[in-house]
Design a protein around this motif. Structure first.
Motif, PDB file in Angstrom:
ATOM      1  N   HIS A 163       9.604   2.848   0.681  1.00  0.00           N
ATOM      2  CA  HIS A 163       9.390   2.671   2.174  1.00  0.00           C
ATOM      3  C   HIS A 163      10.758   2.850   2.910  1.00  0.00           C
ATOM      4  O   HIS A 163      11.775   2.164   2.463  1.00  0.00           O
ATOM      5  N   HIS A 211       6.912   2.120  -5.390  1.00  0.00           N
ATOM      6  CA  HIS A 211       7.054   3.407  -4.350  1.00  0.00           C
ATOM      7  C   HIS A 211       8.028   2.897  -3.159  1.00  0.00           C
ATOM      8  O   HIS A 211       8.148   1.782  -3.020  1.00  0.00           O
ATOM      9  N   GLN A 241      -3.942  -4.300   4.887  1.00  0.00           N
ATOM     10  CA  GLN A 241      -2.205  -4.007   5.130  1.00  0.00           C
ATOM     11  C   GLN A 241      -1.991  -3.301   6.236  1.00  0.00           C
ATOM     12  O   GLN A 241      -2.584  -2.284   6.621  1.00  0.00           O
ATOM     13  N   MET A 258       0.733  -1.357   0.091  1.00  0.00           N
ATOM     14  CA  MET A 258      -0.044   0.092   0.134  1.00  0.00           C
ATOM     15  C   MET A 258       0.865   1.275  -0.052  1.00  0.00           C
ATOM     16  O   MET A 258       1.963   1.236   0.345  1.00  0.00           O
ATOM     17  N   SER A 259       0.189   2.431  -0.596  1.00  0.00           N
ATOM     18  CA  SER A 259       0.825   3.736  -0.434  1.00  0.00           C
ATOM     19  C   SER A 259       0.021   4.658  -0.124  1.00  0.00           C
ATOM     20  O   SER A 259      -1.309   4.655  -0.253  1.00  0.00           O
ATOM     21  N   GLU A 310       2.544  -3.377  -5.905  1.00  0.00           N
ATOM     22  CA  GLU A 310       1.404  -4.324  -5.135  1.00  0.00           C
ATOM     23  C   GLU A 310       0.150  -4.250  -6.452  1.00  0.00           C
ATOM     24  O   GLU A 310      -0.441  -3.175  -6.584  1.00  0.00           O
ATOM     25  N   HIS A 367       8.576  -1.051  -3.601  1.00  0.00           N
ATOM     26  CA  HIS A 367       7.784  -2.382  -4.174  1.00  0.00           C
ATOM     27  C   HIS A 367       6.731  -1.816  -4.885  1.00  0.00           C
ATOM     28  O   HIS A 367       5.979  -0.635  -4.856  1.00  0.00           O
TER      29      HIS A 367
HETATM   30 MN    MN Z   1       3.910   0.017   0.063  1.00  0.00          MN
END
Ligand code: MN
Length: 315
Positions: A78, A76, A136, A1-2, A122, A120
Protein backbone atom coordinates in the motif's frame (compact mmCIF):
# COMPACT_ATOMS: atom_id res chain seq x y z
CA UNK A 1 -7.78 -6.03 2.42
CA UNK A 2 -6.65 -5.88 -1.13
CA UNK A 3 -8.24 -5.08 -4.44
CA UNK A 4 -8.01 -8.60 -5.97
CA UNK A 5 -9.19 -7.62 -9.46
CA UNK A 6 -6.89 -8.79 -12.26
CA UNK A 7 -7.73 -5.57 -14.07
CA UNK A 8 -8.21 -2.89 -11.41
CA UNK A 9 -9.55 0.40 -12.64
CA UNK A 10 -7.61 3.61 -12.40
CA UNK A 11 -9.95 5.99 -10.56
CA UNK A 12 -9.68 9.71 -10.10
CA UNK A 13 -11.36 10.82 -6.89
CA UNK A 14 -12.24 14.42 -6.17
CA UNK A 15 -13.55 15.92 -2.96
CA UNK A 16 -17.04 17.37 -2.94
CA UNK A 17 -17.42 21.01 -3.81
CA UNK A 18 -20.70 21.94 -2.17
CA UNK A 19 -21.37 21.84 1.55
CA UNK A 20 -25.07 21.07 1.48
CA UNK A 21 -27.12 18.24 2.94
CA UNK A 22 -27.85 15.41 0.53
CA UNK A 23 -29.58 12.06 0.55
CA UNK A 24 -28.01 9.75 -2.03
CA UNK A 25 -28.06 5.96 -1.93
CA UNK A 26 -25.31 3.84 -3.48
CA UNK A 27 -25.51 0.02 -3.42
CA UNK A 28 -22.36 -1.84 -2.39
CA UNK A 29 -21.03 -4.30 -4.97
CA UNK A 30 -19.68 -7.79 -4.37
CA UNK A 31 -15.94 -8.34 -4.65
CA UNK A 32 -13.87 -11.50 -4.19
CA UNK A 33 -11.08 -11.42 -1.66
CA UNK A 34 -9.58 -14.83 -2.46
CA UNK A 35 -9.96 -17.89 -0.27
CA UNK A 36 -13.70 -17.87 -1.03
CA UNK A 37 -14.46 -14.72 0.95
CA UNK A 38 -16.88 -12.36 -0.74
CA UNK A 39 -17.03 -8.80 0.51
CA UNK A 40 -19.46 -5.98 -0.19
CA UNK A 41 -17.53 -2.92 -1.33
CA UNK A 42 -19.40 0.29 -0.57
CA UNK A 43 -16.54 2.65 -1.50
CA UNK A 44 -15.30 3.63 -3.95
CA UNK A 45 -18.51 3.73 -5.96
CA UNK A 46 -18.38 5.03 -9.53
CA UNK A 47 -20.62 7.94 -8.57
CA UNK A 48 -19.34 8.44 -5.00
CA UNK A 49 -15.62 7.91 -4.54
CA UNK A 50 -14.82 9.87 -1.40
CA UNK A 51 -16.57 10.75 1.85
CA UNK A 52 -14.16 13.19 3.49
CA UNK A 53 -10.83 11.31 3.31
CA UNK A 54 -12.56 7.88 3.30
CA UNK A 55 -11.88 6.22 -0.05
CA UNK A 56 -12.59 2.50 0.52
CA UNK A 57 -15.09 0.52 2.58
CA UNK A 58 -15.36 -3.28 2.57
CA UNK A 59 -17.92 -5.18 4.65
CA UNK A 60 -17.06 -8.88 5.11
CA UNK A 61 -19.22 -11.59 6.67
CA UNK A 62 -21.02 -12.48 8.82
CA UNK A 63 -19.62 -15.95 8.07
CA UNK A 64 -19.52 -19.21 10.04
CA UNK A 65 -17.02 -21.88 9.08
CA UNK A 66 -15.81 -25.20 10.46
CA UNK A 67 -12.25 -25.28 9.18
CA UNK A 68 -9.80 -23.49 6.96
CA UNK A 69 -9.14 -19.79 6.54
CA UNK A 70 -12.01 -17.79 5.09
CA UNK A 71 -9.70 -14.77 5.08
CA UNK A 72 -6.26 -15.25 3.58
CA UNK A 73 -5.00 -12.13 1.84
CA UNK A 74 -1.30 -12.69 0.99
CA UNK A 75 1.32 -9.95 1.32
CA UNK A 76 0.51 -6.92 -0.83
CA UNK A 77 1.69 -3.29 -0.83
CA UNK A 78 0.00 0.00 0.00
CA UNK A 79 1.00 3.63 -0.46
CA UNK A 80 -0.65 6.93 0.43
CA UNK A 81 -3.42 5.60 2.67
CA UNK A 82 -4.38 4.28 6.10
CA UNK A 83 -6.21 0.99 6.62
CA UNK A 84 -8.75 0.98 9.45
CA UNK A 85 -9.82 -2.52 10.51
CA UNK A 86 -12.79 -3.12 12.81
CA UNK A 87 -13.93 -6.62 13.68
CA UNK A 88 -17.48 -7.44 14.81
CA UNK A 89 -17.05 -11.22 15.23
CA UNK A 90 -14.11 -13.57 14.92
CA UNK A 91 -10.51 -12.55 14.48
CA UNK A 92 -7.94 -11.45 11.89
CA UNK A 93 -4.18 -11.80 12.12
CA UNK A 94 -2.24 -8.89 10.61
CA UNK A 95 1.45 -9.26 9.65
CA UNK A 96 3.48 -6.48 8.04
CA UNK A 97 6.85 -5.59 6.59
CA UNK A 98 7.76 -3.58 9.70
CA UNK A 99 7.73 -6.88 11.64
CA UNK A 100 4.39 -6.36 13.40
CA UNK A 101 2.12 -9.32 14.07
CA UNK A 102 -1.19 -8.36 15.61
CA UNK A 103 -4.30 -10.38 16.27
CA UNK A 104 -7.40 -8.24 16.20
CA UNK A 105 -10.63 -9.19 17.95
CA UNK A 106 -13.96 -7.39 18.34
CA UNK A 107 -13.67 -4.07 20.16
CA UNK A 108 -10.12 -3.29 19.06
CA UNK A 109 -8.86 -1.21 16.14
CA UNK A 110 -5.96 -1.91 13.79
CA UNK A 111 -4.64 1.20 12.07
CA UNK A 112 -1.95 0.89 9.43
CA UNK A 113 -0.47 4.06 7.98
CA UNK A 114 1.15 3.20 4.66
CA UNK A 115 2.90 6.51 4.02
CA UNK A 116 5.51 5.95 1.32
CA UNK A 117 5.08 2.18 1.44
CA UNK A 118 4.27 -0.86 3.54
CA UNK A 119 3.28 -4.46 2.81
CA UNK A 120 0.98 -6.62 4.90
CA UNK A 121 -1.04 -9.83 5.00
CA UNK A 122 -4.38 -10.47 6.68
CA UNK A 123 -5.61 -13.95 7.54
CA UNK A 124 -7.84 -15.99 9.80
CA UNK A 125 -5.56 -17.36 12.55
CA UNK A 126 -5.29 -21.13 13.17
CA UNK A 127 -7.04 -20.77 16.53
CA UNK A 128 -10.32 -19.01 15.98
CA UNK A 129 -13.97 -18.84 16.92
CA UNK A 130 -15.17 -20.14 13.51
CA UNK A 131 -16.78 -16.81 12.76
CA UNK A 132 -15.84 -13.72 10.80
CA UNK A 133 -17.56 -10.36 10.46
CA UNK A 134 -16.11 -6.90 10.11
CA UNK A 135 -15.22 -3.90 8.01
CA UNK A 136 -12.08 -2.44 6.60
CA UNK A 137 -11.85 1.14 5.48
CA UNK A 138 -9.10 3.19 3.91
CA UNK A 139 -8.44 6.89 4.30
CA UNK A 140 -6.43 8.90 1.78
CA UNK A 141 -3.42 10.55 3.40
CA UNK A 142 -3.04 14.29 2.67
CA UNK A 143 -0.02 15.78 0.93
CA UNK A 144 2.35 16.12 3.85
CA UNK A 145 1.81 12.68 5.31
CA UNK A 146 1.44 10.53 2.24
CA UNK A 147 5.16 10.26 1.68
CA UNK A 148 6.02 9.84 5.34
CA UNK A 149 7.16 6.78 7.24
CA UNK A 150 4.94 3.73 7.48
CA UNK A 151 3.46 2.85 10.88
CA UNK A 152 1.18 0.31 12.47
CA UNK A 153 -0.86 0.85 15.65
CA UNK A 154 -3.23 -1.36 17.61
CA UNK A 155 -5.80 0.25 19.91
CA UNK A 156 -7.27 -2.38 22.26
CA UNK A 157 -9.88 -0.05 23.75
CA UNK A 158 -11.76 2.82 22.12
CA UNK A 159 -13.87 5.57 23.67
CA UNK A 160 -17.64 5.13 23.81
CA UNK A 161 -20.33 7.81 23.88
CA UNK A 162 -24.05 7.43 24.49
CA UNK A 163 -26.65 9.30 22.44
CA UNK A 164 -30.17 8.31 23.44
CA UNK A 165 -30.66 4.65 22.55
CA UNK A 166 -27.38 4.59 20.58
CA UNK A 167 -23.91 3.66 21.70
CA UNK A 168 -21.11 5.10 19.57
CA UNK A 169 -17.60 3.63 19.50
CA UNK A 170 -15.13 6.14 18.11
CA UNK A 171 -12.75 4.56 15.63
CA UNK A 172 -11.40 7.82 14.19
CA UNK A 173 -11.95 11.44 15.11
CA UNK A 174 -14.57 12.57 17.60
CA UNK A 175 -18.28 12.67 18.24
CA UNK A 176 -19.63 14.77 21.10
CA UNK A 177 -17.07 14.55 23.90
CA UNK A 178 -15.59 11.21 22.81
CA UNK A 179 -12.35 11.29 20.85
CA UNK A 180 -10.51 8.33 19.32
CA UNK A 181 -6.80 8.01 20.18
CA UNK A 182 -6.10 6.77 16.63
CA UNK A 183 -3.74 8.95 14.60
CA UNK A 184 -5.61 10.82 11.85
CA UNK A 185 -4.16 13.33 9.40
CA UNK A 186 -7.21 15.21 8.20
CA UNK A 187 -10.52 16.26 9.79
CA UNK A 188 -12.41 12.98 10.09
CA UNK A 189 -14.96 10.91 11.96
CA UNK A 190 -15.52 7.15 11.92
CA UNK A 191 -17.81 5.47 14.44
CA UNK A 192 -19.77 2.29 14.99
CA UNK A 193 -23.29 3.01 16.21
CA UNK A 194 -25.17 0.22 17.99
CA UNK A 195 -28.38 -0.10 19.98
CA UNK A 196 -29.27 -2.49 22.78
CA UNK A 197 -32.84 -1.19 23.04
CA UNK A 198 -35.45 0.31 20.75
CA UNK A 199 -35.58 4.08 20.82
CA UNK A 200 -34.26 7.21 19.20
CA UNK A 201 -30.91 8.93 19.04
CA UNK A 202 -29.72 12.37 18.08
CA UNK A 203 -26.02 12.65 17.34
CA UNK A 204 -24.13 15.92 16.95
CA UNK A 205 -22.43 16.28 13.56
CA UNK A 206 -19.71 18.66 12.43
CA UNK A 207 -21.47 20.76 9.77
CA UNK A 208 -18.24 21.29 7.82
CA UNK A 209 -18.01 17.51 7.30
CA UNK A 210 -19.76 15.40 4.72
CA UNK A 211 -21.11 12.13 6.17
CA UNK A 212 -22.34 8.71 5.12
CA UNK A 213 -23.98 5.71 6.80
CA UNK A 214 -23.66 1.98 6.12
CA UNK A 215 -26.09 -0.38 7.87
CA UNK A 216 -24.24 -3.50 9.01
CA UNK A 217 -27.04 -5.37 10.81
CA UNK A 218 -30.36 -4.74 12.54
CA UNK A 219 -32.62 -1.87 11.68
CA UNK A 220 -32.70 1.90 11.86
CA UNK A 221 -34.62 4.70 10.19
CA UNK A 222 -33.28 8.05 9.11
CA UNK A 223 -35.84 10.84 8.76
CA UNK A 224 -38.63 8.28 8.77
CA UNK A 225 -37.15 6.02 6.09
CA UNK A 226 -35.78 2.57 6.96
CA UNK A 227 -32.14 2.00 5.99
CA UNK A 228 -31.40 -1.03 3.82
CA UNK A 229 -28.28 -3.13 4.41
CA UNK A 230 -25.17 -2.77 2.28
CA UNK A 231 -26.13 0.54 0.81
CA UNK A 232 -24.09 3.65 1.36
CA UNK A 233 -26.31 6.53 2.41
CA UNK A 234 -24.46 9.72 1.50
CA UNK A 235 -25.73 12.62 3.59
CA UNK A 236 -23.70 15.50 2.16
CA UNK A 237 -22.43 18.27 4.42
CA UNK A 238 -24.01 21.07 6.43
CA UNK A 239 -25.86 18.85 8.92
CA UNK A 240 -25.62 19.64 12.63
CA UNK A 241 -27.49 16.57 13.84
CA UNK A 242 -28.22 13.01 12.85
CA UNK A 243 -31.63 11.85 14.10
CA UNK A 244 -32.18 8.11 14.04
CA UNK A 245 -34.94 5.74 15.12
CA UNK A 246 -33.20 2.53 16.15
CA UNK A 247 -34.09 -1.05 17.06
CA UNK A 248 -32.22 -3.27 19.50
CA UNK A 249 -29.54 -5.21 17.62
CA UNK A 250 -28.62 -2.33 15.32
CA UNK A 251 -25.08 -1.95 14.06
CA UNK A 252 -24.33 0.98 11.75
CA UNK A 253 -21.14 2.63 10.50
CA UNK A 254 -20.93 6.42 10.39
CA UNK A 255 -18.10 7.93 8.36
CA UNK A 256 -17.34 11.52 7.53
CA UNK A 257 -14.83 14.26 7.22
CA UNK A 258 -13.99 17.57 5.64
CA UNK A 259 -14.27 17.27 1.85
CA UNK A 260 -10.82 16.08 0.76
CA UNK A 261 -8.94 18.98 -0.75
CA UNK A 262 -6.76 17.03 -3.16
CA UNK A 263 -7.54 15.15 -6.35
CA UNK A 264 -6.31 11.60 -5.85
CA UNK A 265 -5.68 8.63 -8.12
CA UNK A 266 -6.53 5.14 -6.86
CA UNK A 267 -5.32 1.97 -8.52
CA UNK A 268 -5.08 -1.54 -7.03
CA UNK A 269 -3.85 -0.91 -3.46
CA UNK A 270 -2.30 2.47 -4.08
CA UNK A 271 -3.50 6.02 -3.46
CA UNK A 272 -1.37 8.54 -5.34
CA UNK A 273 -1.60 11.77 -7.29
CA UNK A 274 -0.10 10.82 -10.66
CA UNK A 275 0.03 7.75 -12.91
CA UNK A 276 3.83 7.94 -12.71
CA UNK A 277 3.74 7.48 -8.92
CA UNK A 278 1.53 4.42 -9.34
CA UNK A 279 3.76 2.95 -12.05
CA UNK A 280 6.78 3.51 -9.80
CA UNK A 281 5.11 1.84 -6.80
CA UNK A 282 3.99 -1.11 -8.93
CA UNK A 283 7.51 -1.56 -10.29
CA UNK A 284 9.02 -1.31 -6.83
CA UNK A 285 6.70 -4.06 -5.58
CA UNK A 286 7.43 -6.33 -8.53
CA UNK A 287 11.21 -5.76 -8.19
CA UNK A 288 11.11 -6.23 -4.39
CA UNK A 289 12.22 -2.69 -3.59
CA UNK A 290 10.83 -0.14 -1.16
CA UNK A 291 8.15 -2.19 0.62
CA UNK A 292 10.17 -4.82 2.48
CA UNK A 293 8.98 -8.37 3.07
CA UNK A 294 6.23 -9.78 5.27
CA UNK A 295 8.64 -12.35 6.68
CA UNK A 296 6.11 -13.99 9.03
CA UNK A 297 3.64 -14.94 6.28
CA UNK A 298 3.77 -18.54 4.98
CA UNK A 299 3.09 -18.51 1.27
CA UNK A 300 3.44 -16.49 -1.88
CA UNK A 301 2.86 -12.77 -2.01
CA UNK A 302 0.38 -11.16 -4.41
CA UNK A 303 1.65 -10.18 -7.82
CA UNK A 304 0.68 -6.73 -9.05
CA UNK A 305 -1.73 -6.62 -11.99
CA UNK A 306 -0.67 -4.95 -15.22
CA UNK A 307 -0.89 -1.18 -14.98
CA UNK A 308 -2.32 0.36 -18.13
CA UNK A 309 -2.28 3.87 -16.69
CA UNK A 310 -5.34 5.25 -18.44
CA UNK A 311 -8.54 6.53 -16.94
CA UNK A 312 -11.67 4.94 -18.38
CA UNK A 313 -13.60 7.32 -20.63
CA UNK A 314 -15.93 9.18 -18.34
CA UNK A 315 -13.93 7.97 -15.38
MN1 MN B 1 -4.33 -4.38 2.50
Amino acid sequence: MSNMSATPELLRCEGSAGAVPAREVYPARSAELGGGLTVRRALPHRARRLVGPWCFLDHFGPARFEQGKPMDVPPHPHIGLQTVTWIIAGEVLHKDSLGNEQLIRPGALNLMTAGNGIAHSEETPPENTHSLHGVQLWTALPGRQRQGKAAFDHYPVLPVAGFGACRAVLLMGSLGDARSPAAAYSPIVGAELSAERDGSAELPLEPAFEHALLLIEGSAALEGEALAPDRLYYLGAGRRHLALAVRAGLRLMLIGGAPFGESILMWWNFVARTAEEIAQARGDWQERRRFGEVAAYRGERLAAPEFVGRLKPGG
